[in-house]
Enzyme design. Sequence first.
Site, PDB file in Angstrom:
ATOM      1  N   ASN A 118     111.704 -34.602   0.447  1.00  0.00           N
ATOM      2  CA  ASN A 118     111.448 -34.411   1.872  1.00  0.00           C
ATOM      3  C   ASN A 118     109.928 -34.416   2.063  1.00  0.00           C
ATOM      4  O   ASN A 118     109.174 -34.436   1.097  1.00  0.00           O
ATOM      5  CB  ASN A 118     112.112 -33.134   2.404  1.00  0.00           C
ATOM      6  N   ASP A 131     116.476 -33.899  -5.111  1.00  0.00           N
ATOM      7  CA  ASP A 131     115.206 -33.192  -4.998  1.00  0.00           C
ATOM      8  C   ASP A 131     115.281 -31.818  -5.668  1.00  0.00           C
ATOM      9  O   ASP A 131     114.438 -31.458  -6.494  1.00  0.00           O
ATOM     10  CB  ASP A 131     114.842 -33.056  -3.514  1.00  0.00           C
ATOM     11  N   SER A 163     117.698 -41.555   0.756  1.00  0.00           N
ATOM     12  CA  SER A 163     118.116 -41.427   2.163  1.00  0.00           C
ATOM     13  C   SER A 163     119.618 -41.531   2.409  1.00  0.00           C
ATOM     14  O   SER A 163     120.051 -41.399   3.542  1.00  0.00           O
ATOM     15  CB  SER A 163     117.392 -42.435   3.074  1.00  0.00           C
TER      16      SER A 163
END
Length: 172
Positions: free
Chosen positions: A21, A31, A114
């Site tokens: 992010n 992440d 994404s």
Amino acid sequence: MNVIKADIITLQVDAIVNAANSTLLGGGGVDGAIHLAAGPELLQECRALGGCPTGEAKITRGYNLPAKYVIHAVGPIWQGGNARESQLLASCYRRCLEIAMENNVKTIAFPSISTGVYGYPKEEAAEIVIATCRDFMQKTNAALEVTFCCFSDHDLRIYRELLGAAGARETG
């Protein structure tokens, strides 16, 4: 270019790409897993980077990961396709490849940026990603081994279809 089904944090490549992010301070999915596996030094280095805009990428060391580097790429949040999402997605992959070349990376592994909580349609994203990487490799004559690391069987099928079965291998 090839595709595998694996957990990206286990790959022994020069660089893995983090679907980050814009804060670069960790989150969920890929992440969070990368930050957890790399250890607290990764978060400390990311804090010093001051974030990253959508469509861009920044590099850090890999710390406790098998990969020497982590390239943090910020992909777009899907908003229906009319908010420059395709350009921003292509840009973050291109920036990762540029950063890889600048740092003498020979092997790089990408997750499907994404397409998780950011909601980008998986098939459309894969088409953009593969085209962007092919274009970059042709224009630069980069001696770079690109691996698309899929977490799910569904993602693996999409990439295999687009790359052709010869470009795919599966690992446990």
